[in-house]
Scaffold this active site. Sequence first.
Site, mmCIF file in Angstrom:
data_model
loop_
_atom_site.group_PDB
_atom_site.id
_atom_site.type_symbol
_atom_site.label_atom_id
_atom_site.label_comp_id
_atom_site.label_asym_id
_atom_site.label_seq_id
_atom_site.Cartn_x
_atom_site.Cartn_y
_atom_site.Cartn_z
ATOM 1 N N LEU A 182 0.805 -1.220 0.000
ATOM 2 C CA LEU A 182 0.000 0.000 0.000
ATOM 3 C C LEU A 182 0.837 1.270 0.000
ATOM 4 C CD1 LEU A 182 -2.828 -1.212 2.398
ATOM 5 C CD2 LEU A 182 -2.783 -1.228 -0.103
ATOM 6 N N CYS A 183 2.127 1.164 -0.292
ATOM 7 C CA CYS A 183 2.990 2.343 -0.422
ATOM 8 C C CYS A 183 2.749 3.020 -1.756
ATOM 9 C CB CYS A 183 4.464 1.941 -0.331
ATOM 10 S SG CYS A 183 5.030 1.655 1.333
ATOM 11 N N MET B 41 9.306 4.408 4.595
ATOM 12 C CA MET B 41 9.413 3.044 4.076
ATOM 13 C C MET B 41 10.555 2.915 3.070
ATOM 14 S SD MET B 41 7.351 1.584 5.992
ATOM 15 C CE MET B 41 7.698 -0.026 5.350
ATOM 16 N N GLU B 42 10.824 3.977 2.325
ATOM 17 C CA GLU B 42 11.942 3.943 1.386
ATOM 18 C C GLU B 42 13.276 3.875 2.133
ATOM 19 O OE1 GLU B 42 8.420 4.959 -0.803
ATOM 20 O OE2 GLU B 42 9.179 5.682 1.113
ATOM 21 N N ASP C 295 24.563 -11.529 1.904
ATOM 22 C CA ASP C 295 24.755 -12.327 0.698
ATOM 23 C C ASP C 295 26.197 -12.276 0.208
ATOM 24 O OD1 ASP C 295 23.811 -13.913 -1.595
ATOM 25 O OD2 ASP C 295 24.265 -12.081 -2.727
#
Length: 157
Positions: free
Chosen positions: A76-77, A112-113, A127
């Site tokens: 929902l961003c 959120m970013e 990784d």
Amino acid sequence: MTLKPTHLDDSGAAHMVDVGAKPATQRRAVAAGRITMTAAALDAIRSGNAPKGDVLSTARIAGIMAAKRTADLIPLCHPLALTSVTVDFAWQTDGIAVTATAATSGPTGVEMEAFTAASVALLTLYDMAKALDRTMVIGDIRLLEKSGGRSGDWRAA
């Protein structure tokens, strides 16, 4: 006081909030996290001897790319036109701290970013170094500060 959920409509269905009437303001958010690892893994990354190459440069690019894709990952961003994303690293005695900053001029925030940039940078560190240490731990991901918008400025204590 009962707050009405902002991402649910009157029938309870999820929806993207309409931010069309909100004024565009300068917005900035900073999120951080850390990854702990063995001394040998940390030394290999610091000296540039990790098997997969330049660990920090790869993690920085991954974090920046991830910030630009946040709306594809978090349902929902809103897709945002980011004006700046930075990903920085700090050596710690037992690992690496990541700090990500995202900025935009728009009607909704960039928390959120910033979170996505920090998280993906941390995952990329894992990784890139997993051949050296599979016991690495990612944690302490949190919002450090935000500015702009209706709620104004906020800084973690």
